[in-house]
Design an enzyme around this catalytic site. Sequence first.
Site, PDB file in Angstrom:
ATOM      1  N   ARG A   8       0.844  -1.199   0.000  1.00  0.00           N
ATOM      2  CA  ARG A   8       0.000   0.000   0.000  1.00  0.00           C
ATOM      3  C   ARG A   8       0.882   1.253   0.000  1.00  0.00           C
ATOM      4  NH1 ARG A   8      -4.203   2.570   4.478  1.00  0.00           N
ATOM      5  NH2 ARG A   8      -5.156   4.039   3.016  1.00  0.00           N
ATOM      6  N   HIS A   9       0.417   2.300  -0.675  1.00  0.00           N
ATOM      7  CA  HIS A   9       1.156   3.565  -0.771  1.00  0.00           C
ATOM      8  C   HIS A   9       1.289   4.257   0.585  1.00  0.00           C
ATOM      9  CE1 HIS A   9      -2.501   5.930  -0.156  1.00  0.00           C
ATOM     10  NE2 HIS A   9      -3.102   5.077  -0.972  1.00  0.00           N
ATOM     11  N   ASN A  11       1.275   7.702   3.201  1.00  0.00           N
ATOM     12  CA  ASN A  11       0.218   8.597   3.665  1.00  0.00           C
ATOM     13  C   ASN A  11       0.049   9.818   2.768  1.00  0.00           C
ATOM     14  OD1 ASN A  11      -0.680  10.936   5.836  1.00  0.00           O
ATOM     15  ND2 ASN A  11      -1.511   8.918   6.337  1.00  0.00           N
ATOM     16  N   THR A  12      -1.186  10.299   2.685  1.00  0.00           N
ATOM     17  CA  THR A  12      -1.512  11.539   1.975  1.00  0.00           C
ATOM     18  C   THR A  12      -2.310  12.425   2.915  1.00  0.00           C
ATOM     19  OG1 THR A  12      -3.688  10.889   1.126  1.00  0.00           O
ATOM     20  CG2 THR A  12      -1.759  10.182  -0.154  1.00  0.00           C
ATOM     21  N   ASP A  13      -2.469  13.680   2.554  1.00  0.00           N
ATOM     22  CA  ASP A  13      -3.289  14.578   3.371  1.00  0.00           C
ATOM     23  C   ASP A  13      -4.739  14.116   3.425  1.00  0.00           C
ATOM     24  OD1 ASP A  13      -1.098  16.148   3.946  1.00  0.00           O
ATOM     25  OD2 ASP A  13      -1.571  17.706   2.467  1.00  0.00           O
ATOM     26  N   TRP A  14      -5.211  13.487   2.361  1.00  0.00           N
ATOM     27  CA  TRP A  14      -6.583  12.989   2.369  1.00  0.00           C
ATOM     28  C   TRP A  14      -6.719  11.769   3.276  1.00  0.00           C
ATOM     29  CZ3 TRP A  14      -9.873  13.466  -2.703  1.00  0.00           C
ATOM     30  CH2 TRP A  14      -9.905  14.811  -3.096  1.00  0.00           C
ATOM     31  N   ARG A  58       0.401   8.684  -5.844  1.00  0.00           N
ATOM     32  CA  ARG A  58       0.747   8.259  -4.483  1.00  0.00           C
ATOM     33  C   ARG A  58       1.315   6.846  -4.454  1.00  0.00           C
ATOM     34  NH1 ARG A  58      -4.857   8.640  -4.922  1.00  0.00           N
ATOM     35  NH2 ARG A  58      -6.149   6.890  -4.200  1.00  0.00           N
ATOM     36  N   GLU A  82      -6.911   2.490  -7.144  1.00  0.00           N
ATOM     37  CA  GLU A  82      -7.842   2.286  -6.046  1.00  0.00           C
ATOM     38  C   GLU A  82      -9.258   2.084  -6.584  1.00  0.00           C
ATOM     39  OE1 GLU A  82      -8.724   1.077  -3.449  1.00  0.00           O
ATOM     40  OE2 GLU A  82      -7.972   2.394  -1.860  1.00  0.00           O
TER      41      GLU A  82
END
Length: 210
Positions: A8-9, A11-14, A58, A82
């Site tokens: 899994r990629h 972390n992102t802000d979302w 991402r 995704e």
Amino acid sequence: MTRLIVWRHGNTDWNAGARVQGQTDVPLNELGRRQAADAAELLVRLRPAAIVASDLSRAADTAAALAGRTGLPISTDERLRERFFGDWQGLTMTEVAETRPEEHARWTAGEDVIGGGVETLDDLGKRVSEALLDAALLAPPGGVVVVATHGAAARQGVGHLLGWPREQLRTLRALQNCHWVELTHDEARGWQMSAYNVGVFADRPVPPPV
């Protein structure tokens, strides 16, 4: 024995804001880039023969952290994207629950068909598992392939590949950012899961798999 690492990629802000990403191309944040770099330090020890990634940034940028340590090129495959979350994309999960309660209830219950343009679990599992099978062919027998993808995509694709029913798949907790699943394959037993939710940040909270 061929090994397939489904990663899994970062972390992102979302992710941090519990906002539904789906196929929106949200970049890694500073934490995500650090997670990818730290995870790559572990994955490089597996001596991968190939790296494949979703074409969303991402995931592709997560894969790039490993590519930089191995010198391997990255093959991108849009089938590793995704789950498409339709009208939910861009909303927080709280907003989804408040404005689309029936759809949210179906999602919470793990139903296949949600509504609101959300991709079905069956369609998601089929496309991701097909991409995983094609990725596995990039390594020689006994080799390792690392596939960078997304939370829901990883879990559903792996489950479809293993032939697990949805009820069994729901017993797995969501993958943490930059954690991975390890699958192995041999001629006698086919595909088997040998490890799940492996990674560096085992003590971090689990963001929603979207």
